[in-house]
Design an enzyme around this catalytic site. Sequence first.
Site, PDB file in Angstrom:
ATOM      1  CG  ASN A 150      -0.749  -0.476   2.541  1.00  0.00           C
ATOM      2  OD1 ASN A 150       0.621  -0.782   2.633  1.00  0.00           O
ATOM      3  ND2 ASN A 150      -1.273  -0.475   3.410  1.00  0.00           N
ATOM      4  N   GLY A 227       2.162  -5.867   7.625  1.00  0.00           N
ATOM      5  CA  GLY A 227       0.882  -6.433   6.689  1.00  0.00           C
ATOM      6  C   GLY A 227       0.059  -7.056   7.428  1.00  0.00           C
ATOM      7  CB  SER A 228      -2.270  -9.812   6.780  1.00  0.00           C
ATOM      8  OG  SER A 228      -1.308 -10.948   6.481  1.00  0.00           O
ATOM      9  CB  THR A 229      -3.659  -9.733  11.851  1.00  0.00           C
ATOM     10  OG1 THR A 229      -4.033  -8.367  11.733  1.00  0.00           O
ATOM     11  CG2 THR A 229      -3.609 -10.127  13.333  1.00  0.00           C
ATOM     12  N   GLY A 232       1.455 -11.565  10.338  1.00  0.00           N
ATOM     13  CA  GLY A 232       1.997 -11.152  11.655  1.00  0.00           C
ATOM     14  C   GLY A 232       2.210 -12.044  12.748  1.00  0.00           C
ATOM     15  CD  GLU A 249       4.853  -0.479  12.524  1.00  0.00           C
ATOM     16  OE1 GLU A 249       3.675   0.156  12.475  1.00  0.00           O
ATOM     17  OE2 GLU A 249       5.707  -0.127  13.382  1.00  0.00           O
ATOM     18  CB  CYS A 283      -2.334  -0.125   8.773  1.00  0.00           C
ATOM     19  SG  CYS A 283      -1.009   1.135   8.798  1.00  0.00           S
TER      20      CYS A 283
HETATM   21  P1  NAI Z   1       0.301 -10.126   3.632  1.00  0.00           P
HETATM   22  O1  NAI Z   1       0.514  -9.977   4.814  1.00  0.00           O
HETATM   23  O2  NAI Z   1       0.113 -11.189   3.052  1.00  0.00           O
HETATM   24  O3  NAI Z   1       1.502  -9.544   2.944  1.00  0.00           O
HETATM   25  C1  NAI Z   1       2.615  -8.482   3.479  1.00  0.00           C
HETATM   26  C2  NAI Z   1       4.006  -8.909   3.084  1.00  0.00           C
HETATM   27  O4  NAI Z   1       4.166 -10.192   3.828  1.00  0.00           O
HETATM   28  C3  NAI Z   1       4.433  -9.276   1.655  1.00  0.00           C
HETATM   29  O5  NAI Z   1       5.463  -8.642   1.269  1.00  0.00           O
HETATM   30  C4  NAI Z   1       4.103 -10.545   1.411  1.00  0.00           C
HETATM   31  O6  NAI Z   1       4.853 -11.342   0.287  1.00  0.00           O
HETATM   32  C5  NAI Z   1       4.681 -11.184   2.761  1.00  0.00           C
HETATM   33  N1  NAI Z   1       4.362 -12.340   3.178  1.00  0.00           N
HETATM   34  C6  NAI Z   1       3.140 -13.152   2.809  1.00  0.00           C
HETATM   35  N2  NAI Z   1       3.109 -14.173   3.348  1.00  0.00           N
HETATM   36  C7  NAI Z   1       4.197 -14.439   3.820  1.00  0.00           C
HETATM   37  C8  NAI Z   1       4.954 -15.511   4.650  1.00  0.00           C
HETATM   38  N3  NAI Z   1       4.353 -16.725   4.893  1.00  0.00           N
HETATM   39  N4  NAI Z   1       6.287 -15.473   5.131  1.00  0.00           N
HETATM   40  C9  NAI Z   1       6.746 -14.156   5.153  1.00  0.00           C
HETATM   41  N5  NAI Z   1       6.292 -13.199   4.244  1.00  0.00           N
HETATM   42  C10 NAI Z   1       5.116 -13.188   3.846  1.00  0.00           C
HETATM   43  O7  NAI Z   1      -0.912  -8.989   2.997  1.00  0.00           O
HETATM   44  P2  NAI Z   1      -1.808  -9.109   1.781  1.00  0.00           P
HETATM   45  O8  NAI Z   1      -2.025 -10.744   1.508  1.00  0.00           O
HETATM   46  O9  NAI Z   1      -1.384  -8.392   0.674  1.00  0.00           O
HETATM   47  O10 NAI Z   1      -3.289  -8.640   2.451  1.00  0.00           O
HETATM   48  C11 NAI Z   1      -4.088  -9.173   2.987  1.00  0.00           C
HETATM   49  C12 NAI Z   1      -4.696  -8.269   4.255  1.00  0.00           C
HETATM   50  O11 NAI Z   1      -3.711  -7.686   4.974  1.00  0.00           O
HETATM   51  C13 NAI Z   1      -5.460  -7.104   3.623  1.00  0.00           C
HETATM   52  O12 NAI Z   1      -6.549  -7.302   3.277  1.00  0.00           O
HETATM   53  C14 NAI Z   1      -5.177  -6.109   4.750  1.00  0.00           C
HETATM   54  O13 NAI Z   1      -6.314  -6.373   5.839  1.00  0.00           O
HETATM   55  C15 NAI Z   1      -4.031  -6.452   5.353  1.00  0.00           C
HETATM   56  N6  NAI Z   1      -2.734  -5.641   5.080  1.00  0.00           N
HETATM   57  C16 NAI Z   1      -2.258  -4.780   5.914  1.00  0.00           C
HETATM   58  C17 NAI Z   1      -1.428  -3.893   5.780  1.00  0.00           C
HETATM   59  C18 NAI Z   1      -1.099  -2.668   6.573  1.00  0.00           C
HETATM   60  O14 NAI Z   1      -0.615  -1.736   6.170  1.00  0.00           O
HETATM   61  N7  NAI Z   1      -1.154  -2.944   7.786  1.00  0.00           N
HETATM   62  C19 NAI Z   1      -0.947  -4.008   4.203  1.00  0.00           C
HETATM   63  C20 NAI Z   1      -1.354  -4.825   3.476  1.00  0.00           C
HETATM   64  C21 NAI Z   1      -2.331  -5.693   3.795  1.00  0.00           C
END
Ligand code: NAI
Length: 465
Positions: A150, A227-229, A232, A249, A283
Amino acid sequence: MRISDGRHYIDGSWVPGAATAPVTEKATGAEIGTYALGDAADVDRAVAAAVRAQPAWAALLGEERAAVLRRAAAILERRADEFEEMLMRETGGVRGKARGEINAAIGKFLESASLARRAGGDLLPAFKPGKLILNQRVPLGVVAAIIPWNFPIVLALRPLGPALALGNTVVLKPAELTPIAGGQLLVEVLEEAGAPPGVINLVTGDGPDAGEPLAAHPDVAMIHFTGSTEIGRLMARIAARDFKRTSLELGGDNALVVLDDADVEAAASCGAWASFEFQGQTCITAGRHIVHESVADAYTDALVAKARALTVGDPFDAGVRLGPMISEGQRDRVDDLVARSVKMGARLVEGGTHDGLFYRPAVVTGVTPDMPLFTEETFGPVAAITVVSSEEEALELTNRCPALVNSVYTGDLMRGLAFAERVRSGMVHVNDAMGRPTGEEDIDEFTQRRWIGIQRAPLTWEVSS
Ligand code: NAI
Ligand code: MG
């Protein structure tokens, strides 16, 4: 503009990935580059380079590290137009959002540079005669930075700036949807600014294949994840195996409360901004609007008018305020949350239709605390309105969901303060929403303490009798 051509950046070299995947412009679907699909072997090489480079980087004067970051700020400023365009293509955000992000990133480089001069240690009181006790501040080592799509540049800089300033080296893993602006281009900036080989490394790829081995690598001292909870939680579990430091975060289900004495027009303008800015994909987006019954109709009407007035389209077209959503997956998730809530009795009174990734900003009324729009983070351009009949009820509902930042609108600032003091989120706005400062706490986050006791004259020891 240099187009991403599917390379990692490891130990000061751009190395082609064994396999690559396309990066698309979100508004048009056009391919704008490729990124390398990194795997555990790429991660191993990048972490090894970061381990090798770290002692010499840490041994530089803080001022020398600061100089690299200041030069990076200047280069980013010089290349701002190019970065702005790539951010618009890659994230689907409008020009103002991209420009704001670049300005914040330039500020973060400069703020980080200043940390290098300010991170000192302490001299502790002696507990034996002749003892000198140093409490030094030392880097952690290698920091893994895993970033979402984002705000690819500024969210990469949150760990990268302070980590580098304070003598750590970094392996950066940007999101697979946005590997160019906050990955390749950002690393080019640091390369040109004079970061020595191995100090910053880039491994692109997806979460399970590239992110997970990076987080799990035994030579990584800290996992910084945004990223996502759900992921996280996985990061916390991985970190626990080796007692790594983490900074997570994650998301939140943020509320914007409108009390009976609020300036309804101002509150609705803020509510529209907080729910619809960048298609609601931040977020700190306000997912829940908790509104007193005496102003609920006026607030809803004002919010609907504001939603209706927003033009949705290609961010490069004049007058467009909301670009495409980031992906079909995210769009379908939002659609599903709305549909399930409507099935439970909520009313979609504005928007909520889509044409491809272009989603009309939605206003949903009659949302009750058991509905998905209330209980789950929406992460899309949907303002969900829940009507309450008292301030106590508003407070209770606000605190029912974990949130990063909540907001309260009221005509009485002391009432706003009293409300804010009872809200459980770490950040609260009175008569505003979103926005978040960072700074001093970075020093503690990206360093650890090393205690050294120096006995000026050697003591003679006897084992206790
Ligand atoms: P995500 O949490 O899957 O991705 C964020 C990062 O984590 C990306 O670089 C991704 O490649 C990496 N990632 C994904 N799976 C991983 C794993 N198993 N091990 C290590 N790294 C990994 O988020 P996604 O799928 O893009 O979005 C899903 C939901 O997450 C959204 O609907 C939203 O609710 C939330 N989100 C929150 C954000 C924030 O700024 N707090 C930003 C993006 C998403
Ligand atoms: Mg995911």
